[in-house]
Design an enzyme around this catalytic site. Structure first.
Site, PDB file in Angstrom:
ATOM      1  N   VAL A  53       0.848  -1.188   0.000  1.00 41.77           N
ATOM      2  CA  VAL A  53       0.000   0.000   0.000  1.00 41.77           C
ATOM      3  C   VAL A  53       0.886   1.241   0.000  1.00 41.77           C
ATOM      4  O   VAL A  53       1.854   1.332   0.744  1.00 41.77           O
ATOM      5  CB  VAL A  53      -1.000  -0.012   1.187  1.00 41.77           C
ATOM      6  CG1 VAL A  53      -0.304  -0.009   2.517  1.00 41.77           C
ATOM      7  CG2 VAL A  53      -1.971   1.138   1.104  1.00 41.77           C
ATOM      8  N   CYS A  54       0.562   2.149  -0.913  1.00 43.10           N
ATOM      9  CA  CYS A  54       1.286   3.417  -0.975  1.00 43.10           C
ATOM     10  C   CYS A  54       0.268   4.531  -1.169  1.00 43.10           C
ATOM     11  O   CYS A  54      -0.935   4.289  -1.170  1.00 43.10           O
ATOM     12  CB  CYS A  54       2.355   3.396  -2.062  1.00 43.10           C
ATOM     13  SG  CYS A  54       1.749   3.167  -3.728  1.00 43.10           S
ATOM     14  N   ALA A  55       0.753   5.729  -1.352  1.00 40.45           N
ATOM     15  CA  ALA A  55      -0.147   6.877  -1.430  1.00 40.45           C
ATOM     16  C   ALA A  55      -1.142   6.743  -2.583  1.00 40.45           C
ATOM     17  O   ALA A  55      -2.332   6.968  -2.414  1.00 40.45           O
ATOM     18  CB  ALA A  55       0.648   8.167  -1.545  1.00 40.45           C
TER      19      ALA A  55
END
Length: 100
Positions: free
Chosen positions: A6-8
């Site tokens: 999960v990233c921005a």
């Protein structure tokens, strides 16, 4: 095993996902690895084993753990050096260690 990075926005981790998939194939592992943005994470929890958080959003670790750990999903922040250097083998090892 199902792993989500999960990233921005879900895009910056795509190269790392590719490296992890390649490493998983080399080890003959049956794994499903993908990347999503933090806003979409809760839509992808079915059969999920591990969530690895990109270092740039490590401030969301507590929030993500509170939502996912009660479901039996392991959560950790990806090592910054491994993330920056796209070390798929190291990040895959981190995910595997969480479920052992």
């Amino acid at each position: 095993m199902k792993i989500i990075l999960v990233c921005a926005g879900g895009l910056s981790s795509s190269l790392l996902v590719s490296k992890m998939k390649h490493e998983g194939l080399a080890r003959n592992l049956t794994i499903d690895i993908s990347a999503v943005g933090e806003p979409e994470l809760l839509d992808h929890t079915e059969e999920l084993d591990v969530v690895l958080i990109a270092p740039q959003i490590r401030y969301l670790e507590k929030k993500i753990k509170q939502a996912l750990e009660p479901l039996g999903i392991k959560v950790a922040v990806i090592d910054g050096m491994a993330y920056g250097r796209l070390k798929g083998d190291v990040v895959l090892d981190q995910a595997l260690a969480l479920v052992e």
